[in-house]
Structures are given as structure tokens and as C-alpha cells.
Design a protein around this motif. Sequence first.
Motif, short mmCIF file in Angstrom:
data_model
loop_
_atom_site.label_atom_id
_atom_site.label_comp_id
_atom_site.label_asym_id
_atom_site.label_seq_id
_atom_site.Cartn_x
_atom_site.Cartn_y
_atom_site.Cartn_z
N MET A 90 40.91 32.70 35.89
CA MET A 90 41.81 31.68 35.36
C MET A 90 41.07 30.83 34.33
O MET A 90 39.97 30.36 34.59
N ARG A 91 41.67 30.67 33.18
CA ARG A 91 41.02 29.92 32.10
C ARG A 91 41.30 28.43 32.23
O ARG A 91 42.46 28.02 32.34
N ILE A 92 40.23 27.66 32.19
CA ILE A 92 40.30 26.21 32.32
C ILE A 92 39.70 25.60 31.05
O ILE A 92 38.55 25.89 30.72
N THR A 93 40.47 24.77 30.37
CA THR A 93 39.99 24.13 29.15
C THR A 93 39.97 22.62 29.34
O THR A 93 40.97 22.02 29.74
N VAL A 94 38.81 22.03 29.06
CA VAL A 94 38.65 20.58 29.09
C VAL A 94 38.76 20.09 27.65
O VAL A 94 37.93 20.45 26.81
N LEU A 95 39.76 19.28 27.37
CA LEU A 95 40.03 18.88 25.99
C LEU A 95 39.10 17.78 25.50
O LEU A 95 38.75 17.75 24.31
N ASP A 96 38.73 16.84 26.38
CA ASP A 96 37.87 15.73 25.96
C ASP A 96 36.93 15.36 27.11
O ASP A 96 37.12 14.36 27.78
N GLY A 97 35.92 16.18 27.28
CA GLY A 97 35.05 16.05 28.44
C GLY A 97 33.91 15.07 28.29
O GLY A 97 33.28 14.70 29.28
N TYR A 98 33.63 14.61 27.07
CA TYR A 98 32.44 13.79 26.86
C TYR A 98 32.50 12.47 27.61
O TYR A 98 31.50 12.00 28.15
N THR A 99 33.67 11.85 27.63
CA THR A 99 33.79 10.55 28.29
C THR A 99 33.45 10.66 29.78
O THR A 99 32.74 9.81 30.32
N LEU A 100 33.96 11.71 30.42
CA LEU A 100 33.65 11.92 31.84
C LEU A 100 32.19 12.31 32.02
O LEU A 100 31.51 11.80 32.91
N ASN A 101 31.72 13.21 31.18
CA ASN A 101 30.37 13.74 31.34
C ASN A 101 29.64 13.77 30.01
O ASN A 101 29.63 14.79 29.31
N PRO A 102 28.98 12.66 29.65
CA PRO A 102 28.21 12.63 28.41
C PRO A 102 26.86 13.33 28.54
O PRO A 102 26.06 13.30 27.60
N GLY A 103 26.61 13.94 29.67
CA GLY A 103 25.36 14.68 29.86
C GLY A 103 24.63 14.33 31.15
O GLY A 103 23.64 15.00 31.48
N ASP A 104 25.13 13.34 31.88
CA ASP A 104 24.43 12.94 33.10
C ASP A 104 25.07 13.51 34.36
O ASP A 104 24.64 13.22 35.47
#
Length: 322
Positions: free
Chosen positions: A1-15
Amino acid sequence: MRITVLDGYTLNPGDLSWAEIEKLGEVTVHDRTHGQDIVKRGGQAQILLTNKVRLTAETLAMLPQLRFISVLATGYDVVDIAAAAARGIPVSNAPGYGVEAVAQHTMALLLELCRKTARHDTLVKQGAWSQAPDWCFWEGTQQQLTGKTMGIVGFGNSGRRVAVLADAFGMDVIAYAPRPKEAPALRNFRFAPLEELTAQADVISLHCPLTADNRHLINAQRIASMKDGALLLNTARGPLVDETALAQALVSGKLGGAGLDVLETEPPLPDNPLFRAPNCLITPHIAWATQTARQSLMSITARNIEMFKHGTPQNVVNAHML
């Protein structure tokens, strides 16, 4: 199943890690997505995750593979949930992940309005204390919370937690909820109609979702009914407040201050009248964004996807429409 995150940076900026969600399908994460790119990026996805990217009826009509939407937030006004329901698409949100974060940020804004700690830090470092003729100095009137009345509009998880924190500071608490709620066991708490709350509270804190009926809930007429010098806090949704009316009330001195984590237009335009209003604190929609809260949001979202795949979706905000 394909899952696309449209704007993931706010949730996960790398931490944080996307590992919990990557176990559930073929995941593509986009840091940011502009409106014109939604269909291109999400057209083959069965599951879309969005924080602030708007999914309108027109956009949803161009996503024929879409089966499920999970909003990376508690508020879900970015999705046309009726249009999704018409397609048989459940929309889930992430309730409760940021209760502690939002409540603590609310109190941080309130304490800053009352004690002006950041302002005095700046003055000390600029030499104002060293140049003062007295042993200590302060700018403006220092206020304490003990004995004041906190009015909480909206009594969900975050509103209830703010009530507990306000009680711990020795405040009396009045709350308004459009539907009956269980009263917490606090020292001096009561429910009241909105008109009574706004007339009697020294501090008014907004914790309600944005609906078609409460846009500009705080407007010139309601501000006129408030106590002179009252403080307004908003960590809910920006359009709950008429910003022009609020700015005028701050300039005139009708209200003593405002602490806002949300605005009508985000990010704000340079001519926002609140930028020139006195005693107005504005933070960039960060009340929810502690690392602990974001990790909880990630976990709730993963669980939303897992339960959808099992055929028993949870936290579905358009269930009554499906």
C-alpha cells in the motif's frame, strides 16, 4: 500500500524517525508540497498524510486511488471531510498527542504577559539594571495569577489540562463547553455560559475547534463585554479571533494583553495589525511542537494507518458522513 506524506518536515525535521509508518507500506515523504503538486505526488497513493496541505473537494476528485487520509494534527479543517465521505474515504486525526505541550505553552504565554521575563532579560543585558538608581527595577506592572479568574472556552483535553494548571497557580476557573462535560475536581471551578465567562474572567483562553459557527468568536462586540484589562490567549485556531478588533482593543487599552500562537493567516502578512499592537505576544504555531508531542503524533498516525488496514479505522472525524 502506497503512503504519501505531503508535508512531513513540520512533524519530523530530522529528530524523529518514520520507521513506525514505513513498516506499514511503501512510504514517500515530501518535506513540503505546494497545491499544484498534490495530484502529481499523491495520485498513486492509497493513503495520504497531511499537516497543512489542503485537500479540497476538487483535489480529492483528482485522486482516484485514494482510500484513507490521516491528518498530522488534531484539527482537520484542511480536509473537505464531506467530499472525502462522499467518496467513501475515512479521514482520521490525531487527538490528544499535544495536550501537555499546548497547555504548557498556554501558561508560558500567560506568565510572559504577566511577568515579562524575556523583556527584562533584554533590558538587563542592555545595561538598564546597571544604570538604575535603585537596587532593582522593573518595566511596567508585574502581575501574579493567584486569585484571578481563568475563563476557558472549549473544554476538551487541552482546555481541561489548562484548567488544572490554572488551579495550581491559585486561579479560579470558569469553563464554557457547548455540550455537557464532567467537571474536574478543582478548588474553585464551574461551568458558565459564554457571555458570563467573557464578562467575568481576567484571562480568557481559547481551546475550541474552528467551525463555521464560531469564526470571529472574539470580535469587537464580545471584547466590549470583557473586563477592562483582561488578557486573551489563543492556542487553538487563528480565525476564532477578529484580529483587527483585537488590535484596536490592545491599542485603546481595553484589553491588557494577548498571547497568540495562531493567526488568521499563517504565516502572517507583513501588515498584520497585531504586529503594531502593544502587549501582544505572537509565537509561530509551536504550542504543539515539543519533540515528545511530535513523537506521540507519529505513533498515533501509525496506529491510524494500521487500524485502517485492518478494516477498523480509528479517530475517524467523518464517520457520521460515511
